[in-house]
Enzyme design. Sequence first.
Site, PDB file in Angstrom:
ATOM      1  CE  LYS A  81      -3.699   1.993   2.643  1.00 58.88           C
ATOM      2  NZ  LYS A  81      -4.433   1.672   3.778  1.00 58.88           N
ATOM      3  CB  SER A 156      -7.990   3.770   2.654  1.00 60.33           C
ATOM      4  OG  SER A 156      -7.346   3.279   3.909  1.00 60.33           O
ATOM      5  CB  SER A 180      -7.965   1.114   5.490  1.00 64.20           C
ATOM      6  OG  SER A 180      -8.658   2.260   5.750  1.00 64.20           O
TER       7      SER A 180
END
Length: 507
Positions: A81, A156, A180
């Site tokens: 990420k 997210s 997330s």
Amino acid sequence: MSADLTRSTAAELASAIASGETSSVEVTQAHLDRMAAVEPAVHAFLHVDGERALAAAARVDADRADGKPLGPLAGVPVALKDVLTYAGAPTTCGSRVLEGWVPPYDATVTRRMLDAGLVILGKTNLDEFAMGSSTENSAYGPTHNPWALDRIPGGSGGGSAAAVAAYEAPLAIGTDTGGSIRQPASVTGTVGIKPTYGGTSRYGLVALASSLDQPGPCARTVLDAALLHTVIAGHDPLDSTSIDAPVPDVVGAARSGDVRGMKIGIVRELGGEGYAPGVEQRFREAVEVLSSLGAEVVEVSCPHFSYALPAYYLVLPSEASSNLAKFDGMRFGLRAGDDGTRSAEEVMGLTREAGFGAEVKRRIILGTYALSSGYYDAYYGQAQKVRTLVTRDFEAAFAAVDVLVSPSTPTTAFRLGEKVDDPIAMYLNDLCTIPSNLAGNASASFPVGLAPEDGLPVGLQVMAPPLADDRLYRVGAALERALQERWGGPLLAQAPELATLVEGVAR
């Protein structure tokens, strides 16, 4: 092992690489080829690091040829990420304010994966600074759900979940501040784990809310997630919030999957009105499966969970307004309006106006207000009191049961653009996941089927006490085995082939 290397599990790939059945270079190239084929449709990645990935894979193959011992995941590709640093690769956090910034150091999670021989394919897309539940807030465009390209992949960390679901990577790293990792896992039919707060290091993680953020694994199977969890977890002296305690035996739990004698609590407050019928149906069916496997199921009340969402949306923006103050155009990243005629304050204002998106600005303003003189006690102080009450609810519940369960999300994946102009509706997606972040305990999302009304994935959330992460894997493995027998294979095998979806969108 599957003839298509991208369809094999991480455990299968590691075994094949260690035995010489295949090479890490072959596995890595297969995933890079898959990314080249599907990325235009999915947009899971912000940066693809193919050259370094192949070089890292070649080193693993050389070590194997030399007879050197390999780690349990050596040679297996992983996606990272884009909120965790990787020296030499851009780290944007999905924001224009960090466009082009290349960090000179590795996050601890990154370094541990590299030391274990994992091959980092690149950096995945996310909501800007991890603020969002759909990955629509990325400054570089949204990620699409591999199950339906007109749907969100969650947020997210939608990029990490979508990369795993689209077979672009067998493993990925996400971060979980309010759901997330778990919410994207739920809507993409994958496995997502939020370790105990302090169980994985935050060093090198660009902070959103320091008391909530936690890196964790994303995978297609429970065992794969456990193997990655073991690589990245453990005490880190570089992180003052890191727990100096042994890592729970999550791999042993994932291999066991024995829930006989476990006491499982259904959280009364995390269900009912506002939950899609198909989500409730699949959740209840999954609970019945656990009961049939020997677990005792009871209902548990956590009354202050009803206040977790508003408390969270005061705590997080307050911490975000403090953490993001460093993005001022003075030290690194974007600088706007610096033509020699403006003051430093004007340049800062223009930089933040140009660099931050609408959601980030919204939360900074809210957080700054909540921390301001005269309002601190009324808002931020009260939210922290609610946080304590939520933690006490967990403690009381875990005194009576081993784990708690709920739906991971109230609905399946909604359409891109459907809620982008309604922040409150967007925030409600995290209704089930937020309590665990406020309390810091371990939690996870596991796929439990497709909702009858739209054929999209549903996730079941499991919550365990701090440092009892292994309980998550026991429950998840038990569900995985039982449900895959019912389905005749992994849930992701039921997903439409991306080529078909792309053709449909084109028409």
